[in-house]
Motif scaffolding. Structure first.
Motif, PDB file in Angstrom:
ATOM      1  N   VAL A  97       1.309 -17.290   8.837  1.00 53.22           N
ATOM      2  CA  VAL A  97       1.663 -17.358  10.256  1.00 53.22           C
ATOM      3  C   VAL A  97       2.811 -18.322  10.510  1.00 53.22           C
ATOM      4  O   VAL A  97       3.523 -18.178  11.503  1.00 53.22           O
ATOM      5  N   LEU A  98       3.003 -19.303   9.619  1.00 50.02           N
ATOM      6  CA  LEU A  98       4.132 -20.220   9.772  1.00 50.02           C
ATOM      7  C   LEU A  98       5.390 -19.713   9.087  1.00 50.02           C
ATOM      8  O   LEU A  98       6.434 -20.364   9.120  1.00 50.02           O
ATOM      9  N   GLY A  99       5.280 -18.548   8.454  1.00 49.42           N
ATOM     10  CA  GLY A  99       6.454 -17.921   7.841  1.00 49.42           C
ATOM     11  C   GLY A  99       6.975 -18.622   6.615  1.00 49.42           C
ATOM     12  O   GLY A  99       8.153 -18.468   6.254  1.00 49.42           O
ATOM     13  N   LEU A 100       6.124 -19.369   5.921  1.00 47.44           N
ATOM     14  CA  LEU A 100       6.593 -20.141   4.770  1.00 47.44           C
ATOM     15  C   LEU A 100       6.837 -19.270   3.547  1.00 47.44           C
ATOM     16  O   LEU A 100       7.551 -19.681   2.629  1.00 47.44           O
ATOM     17  N   ASP A 101       6.237 -18.070   3.509  1.00 42.91           N
ATOM     18  CA  ASP A 101       6.395 -17.209   2.345  1.00 42.91           C
ATOM     19  C   ASP A 101       7.566 -16.239   2.490  1.00 42.91           C
ATOM     20  O   ASP A 101       7.764 -15.369   1.640  1.00 42.91           O
ATOM     21  N   ARG A 102       8.347 -16.386   3.562  1.00 44.48           N
ATOM     22  CA  ARG A 102       9.490 -15.482   3.757  1.00 44.48           C
ATOM     23  C   ARG A 102      10.695 -15.986   2.980  1.00 44.48           C
ATOM     24  O   ARG A 102      10.915 -17.193   2.846  1.00 44.48           O
ATOM     25  N   ALA A 103      11.480 -15.057   2.493  1.00 45.45           N
ATOM     26  CA  ALA A 103      12.687 -15.413   1.739  1.00 45.45           C
ATOM     27  C   ALA A 103      13.690 -16.105   2.663  1.00 45.45           C
ATOM     28  O   ALA A 103      13.866 -15.708   3.819  1.00 45.45           O
ATOM     29  N   ARG A 104      14.334 -17.155   2.141  1.00 42.91           N
ATOM     30  CA  ARG A 104      15.331 -17.885   2.908  1.00 42.91           C
ATOM     31  C   ARG A 104      16.650 -17.884   2.141  1.00 42.91           C
ATOM     32  O   ARG A 104      16.661 -17.980   0.904  1.00 42.91           O
ATOM     33  N   PRO A 105      17.755 -17.803   2.862  1.00 40.17           N
ATOM     34  CA  PRO A 105      19.058 -17.834   2.187  1.00 40.17           C
ATOM     35  C   PRO A 105      19.229 -19.118   1.388  1.00 40.17           C
ATOM     36  O   PRO A 105      18.662 -20.163   1.726  1.00 40.17           O
ATOM     37  N   ASP A 106      19.985 -19.036   0.325  1.00 41.87           N
ATOM     38  CA  ASP A 106      20.259 -20.222  -0.485  1.00 41.87           C
ATOM     39  C   ASP A 106      20.889 -21.311   0.386  1.00 41.87           C
ATOM     40  O   ASP A 106      21.748 -21.046   1.223  1.00 41.87           O
ATOM     41  N   GLY A 107      20.435 -22.523   0.142  1.00 41.83           N
ATOM     42  CA  GLY A 107      20.962 -23.652   0.899  1.00 41.83           C
ATOM     43  C   GLY A 107      20.245 -23.929   2.197  1.00 41.83           C
ATOM     44  O   GLY A 107      20.530 -24.932   2.861  1.00 41.83           O
ATOM     45  N   THR A 108      19.314 -23.045   2.598  1.00 37.39           N
ATOM     46  CA  THR A 108      18.549 -23.270   3.827  1.00 37.39           C
ATOM     47  C   THR A 108      17.552 -24.399   3.611  1.00 37.39           C
ATOM     48  O   THR A 108      16.826 -24.398   2.607  1.00 37.39           O
ATOM     49  N   PRO A 109      17.499 -25.369   4.502  1.00 42.39           N
ATOM     50  CA  PRO A 109      16.534 -26.471   4.323  1.00 42.39           C
ATOM     51  C   PRO A 109      15.098 -25.953   4.316  1.00 42.39           C
ATOM     52  O   PRO A 109      14.780 -24.941   4.950  1.00 42.39           O
ATOM     53  N   ARG A 110      14.262 -26.664   3.611  1.00 42.54           N
ATOM     54  CA  ARG A 110      12.844 -26.317   3.613  1.00 42.54           C
ATOM     55  C   ARG A 110      12.283 -26.519   5.017  1.00 42.54           C
ATOM     56  O   ARG A 110      12.647 -27.488   5.693  1.00 42.54           O
ATOM     57  N   PRO A 111      11.399 -25.644   5.490  1.00 36.85           N
ATOM     58  CA  PRO A 111      10.772 -25.849   6.802  1.00 36.85           C
ATOM     59  C   PRO A 111      10.015 -27.175   6.829  1.00 36.85           C
ATOM     60  O   PRO A 111       9.332 -27.535   5.868  1.00 36.85           O
ATOM     61  N   ARG A 112      10.135 -27.908   7.924  1.00 38.29           N
ATOM     62  CA  ARG A 112       9.463 -29.191   8.075  1.00 38.29           C
ATOM     63  C   ARG A 112       8.163 -28.984   8.847  1.00 38.29           C
ATOM     64  O   ARG A 112       8.161 -28.464   9.963  1.00 38.29           O
ATOM     65  N   VAL A 113       7.054 -29.420   8.272  1.00 36.67           N
ATOM     66  CA  VAL A 113       5.731 -29.244   8.875  1.00 36.67           C
ATOM     67  C   VAL A 113       5.061 -30.605   9.013  1.00 36.67           C
ATOM     68  O   VAL A 113       5.044 -31.393   8.062  1.00 36.67           O
ATOM     69  N   LEU A 114       4.504 -30.864  10.187  1.00 40.39           N
ATOM     70  CA  LEU A 114       3.711 -32.064  10.433  1.00 40.39           C
ATOM     71  C   LEU A 114       2.238 -31.683  10.316  1.00 40.39           C
ATOM     72  O   LEU A 114       1.756 -30.813  11.041  1.00 40.39           O
TER      73      LEU A 114
END
Length: 734
Positions: A297-314
């Protein structure tokens, strides 16, 4: 379809829980099963295999006495339907949540032999088990328990034999028996935790002993070594010291007497550090499912373009990091906050060992959120996994100030979840999904994951409006006018309404009080309507929960100090019901002094429940922890006034809010609510009008009315409670 059974283990010790046992029992309710599975009624049964599984029952030799599995007698599908019903019922108390769809409950697999963490009570007679049904403290011995994992059942058997031997010889693991003459033994409980390591399944054992009754350290060490020799799967044994008559099983001090103090434990993607007494979900497979759901649900398993920062989670209330480690494994950069420093340290150690981007902060959630909001920290998502009592109101307020678009709330109590969601919606979120899971099969407990998205602060519900005024329903934990500690206020939300951009309040109520507040659309109308609302023919009527049983009716006359001066004040009340030893009152303040109701009820020894200023702190704490009351039990249910343009008596009501309804249900069941509703005492959402009322001395006969001739009490000014000392004085409210 006949019900399938999970047969109990055979006398030879078979604990496989094979589902191929005898078919017994009544036909299950197919409608409830389909609802639990999310299968449309009338659809082809493409899920016939799953439906068949839903009819299975679990048999247990202890079911008639043990309180550990209260719904074990129901087919599994009906259990899931019941759990979903709990979530739906809790949400339905709140108008803001009525249209939120609750997903079918995610079934557990397995539903027997699943529990890898167990706290078992020790009692004289060598009993090792759980408390019996019906309350009290009678312990039921539960050998061959259906829900313990096979390994924990094996360890429990070894401990049971050792306890029996020590009870006969007065050894170090003899049961604590305060009622003996003289008192005997020291062992009160055992806490067993199964861990999954790279080398197989192992167990941590915590022996809970009564401080002051414990044997010497040498005897405890010897007993621990003896138990571990008989059960090689044990990798560590600790002693926890129970304090006095505390209702908590575990005390605050734990000492390792054998083996390791920490061990790695795997739950799905998460590899965390397990230790004695630390929190872990009861069902390992369902815990893994929660982690996977959060990743999705937080979309962490979706592919991200190279160089995209890691999602920040609190990650708030992060514990030893099971969720944070799973999110980091999925690609998130996680900031974990946990108040228990040892648990935060374990999370930090596990993250470093696995080279995962987790920063673990040992701090209480409110303090951490204050610092983060002051720094204007930005996160892509927040995950909260609070204890059963839910998030504190201030924590919810501070979360809403973060620059964050998504919030995932993991809850083990539907009532506190619904209460908190209602508040979060007023703070600018909306609910994207509500997904319950069966974390503890055969019980009525249910875990729920709620996913929220940011949409902006909504306007309040309008209960009456005309060309000059609006009357709206104020929520809890919201100031009537702007205050420094709150990002928004009721007047800010009212000004979002059409033709109300200059609205001003005619009267105000406290932050923790709910109910009706009147606003003038323009400052030009303020003085006129203030005079109308303060006239002798107007009334503000409140519902209050008061500590203890008050007289059936009364009036309290006591001067109240404001700004260094004393002013007359009189408050009338009538007791409507008694709920679990406390009173539900209908209250009418004849003036509008600051905190008048709260101060007057406290003056006669019956303070408002949940009142953190004038109330009784132990009672407030009990009601917060047991009954989900996190604010004053005070609601402005009705306004009555003579409308100046149509010569009608206008009556506007706001129904009792969901959190207060929930408190009444938790304390006294549905009976009190039904009685009050029958008396038309809880208000309804709407308005009515009538000709001007007769003389006020005759305004009785309804639960809404209080005889103004009631004799008055005159409590003396015996403390400084009347001095506001600048606290909450800006509200000018009741």
């Amino acid at each position: 379809m006949p019900a399938r059974t999970f047969p109990p283990p055979s006398s030879s010790g078979d604990r496989t829980g094979d589902r191929s046992g005898d078919r017994t029992g009544d036909r299950a309710d197919r409608t409830s099963i389909r609802l639990a599975l999310g299968i449309p009624i009338g659809a082809e049964d493409s899920a016939s295999g799953m439906t068949e599984r839903m009819t299975e029952r679990v048999l247990c030799e202890h079911a008639d006495r043990c309180g550990g599995c209260p719904i074990i007698g129901l087919p599994y599908g009906e259990q899931l339907a019941m759990k979903r019903g709990r979530v739906v019922q809790s949400a339905s108390r709140y108008p803001t949540l009525e249209l939120v769809y609750t997903e079918p409950v995610a079934a557990a697999d397995p539903i027997v032999e699943y529990r890898t963490r167990a706290k078992l009570i020790v009692s004289s007679g060598s009993k090792l088990g759980l408390y019996a049904k019906g309350g009290g403290h009678q312990v039921v011995d539960i050998p061959r328990c259906r829900v313990l994992s096979p390994l924990l059942a094996e360890i429990a058997t070894v401990l049971r034999a050792r306890i029996a031997a020590d009870e006969k010889s007065d050894g170090p693991l003899a049961p604590f028996d305060l009622g003996g003459t003289p008192p005997r033994g020291a062992l009160r409980a055992v806490d067993l935790r199964e861990v999954h390591t790279d080398s197989g399944k192992r167990v941590l054992v915590t022996l809970v002993v009564q401080r002051g009754r414990v044997a010497s350290r040498e005897l405890l060490d010897e007993a621990a070594r003896s138990v571990a020799t008989e059960a090689p799967a044990i990798v560590g044994i600790a002693v926890n010291f129970h304090e006095g008559e505390s209702p908590q099983i575990l005390g605050t001090e734990t000492v390792v007497v054998y083996g390791t103090s920490l061990v790695d434990d795997r739950v799905g993607r998460s590899r965390h550090r397990a230790t004695y007494g630390s929190f872990v979900q009861a069902h390992r497979g369902q815990a893994e499912r929660v982690h996977a759901l959060l990743v999705d649900v937080l979309g962490l398993d979706r592919a991200r373009p190279d160089g995209t920062p890691r999602p920040r989670v609190l990650d708030l209330y992060g514990g030893s990091g099971t969720i944070a480690l799973a999110l980091a494994q999925a690609g998130a950069d996680v900031h974990l906050v946990e108040s228990f420093a040892a648990a935060a340290g374990h999370a930090d150690d596990a993250a470093r060992a696995q080279q995962l981007p987790i920063r673990a902060e040992a701090a209480d959630v409110v303090s951490a959120l204050r610092r983060l909001t002051e720094k204007k920290a930005s996160f892509d998502a927040v995950v909260v996994n609070p204890p059963r009592r839910g998030m504190s109101p201030l924590a919810r307020e501070l979360v809403s100030r973060l620059d964050v678009s998504s919030l995932a709330y993991v809850s083990c109590d539907p009532d506190t979840l619904a209460r908190d969601l209602d508040h979060l919606l007023r703070l600018g979120f909306t609910i994207a999904t509500l997904r319950p899971l069966d974390m503890i099969p055969l019980t009525d407990e249910v875990e729920t994951v709620a996913v929220l998205r940011r949409i902006g602060v909504p306007a309040p519900k309008v209960l009456y409006e005309d060309d000059e005024i609006l009357i709206v329903d104020k929520g809890a934990h919201e100031p009537s006018t702007p205050q420094a500690d709150y990002a928004s206020s009721l007047v800010d939300r009212v000004r979002k309404l059409p033709d109300a951009s200059q609205a001003v309040p005619i009267h105000r109520i406290d932050v923790g009080t709910t109910g009706l507040v009147m606003f003038a659309r323009s400052p030009a109308h303020e003085s006129r309507w203030r005079a109308i609302l303060e006239s002798e023919t107007s009334r503000k009527i409140y519902i209050a929960g008061a500590r203890g049983v008050t007289p059936s009716k009364g009036a309290i006359t006591r001067e109240l100090r404001e700004d260094g001066k004393m002013y007359p004040a009189r408050t009338r009340y009538r007791r409507l019901a008694v709920a679990s030893g406390h009173s539900v009152l209908r209250v009418i303040p004849e003036q509008g002094r600051t905190h008048q109701i709260r101060r007057h009820l406290a003056a006669i020894g019956h303070p408002v429940l949940g009142d953190d200023r004038y109330g009784h702190a132990p009672t407030n704490r009990f009601f917060e922890e047991k009954n989900a009351l996190d604010r004053t039990f005070l609601h402005c249910v009705r306004l009555e006034f003579d409308h100046p343009t149509n010569n009608q008596r206008l009556i506007v009501e706001a129904p009792m809010p969901g959190d207060l309804r929930g408190v009444l249900e938790r304390t006294s069941g549905p009976g009190t609510l039904r009685f009050l509703e029958h008396k038309n005492a809880l208000g309804h959402s709407g308005q009515s009008s009538m000709p001007p009322p007769p003389d006020s001395t005759h305004d009785h006969g309804s639960a809404l009315d209080i005889d103004s001739s009631t004799p008055s009490l005159h409590p003396e000014l015996t403390s400084g409670d009347d001095e506001l000392n600048g606290r909450d004085s800006s509200s000018g409210s009741l």
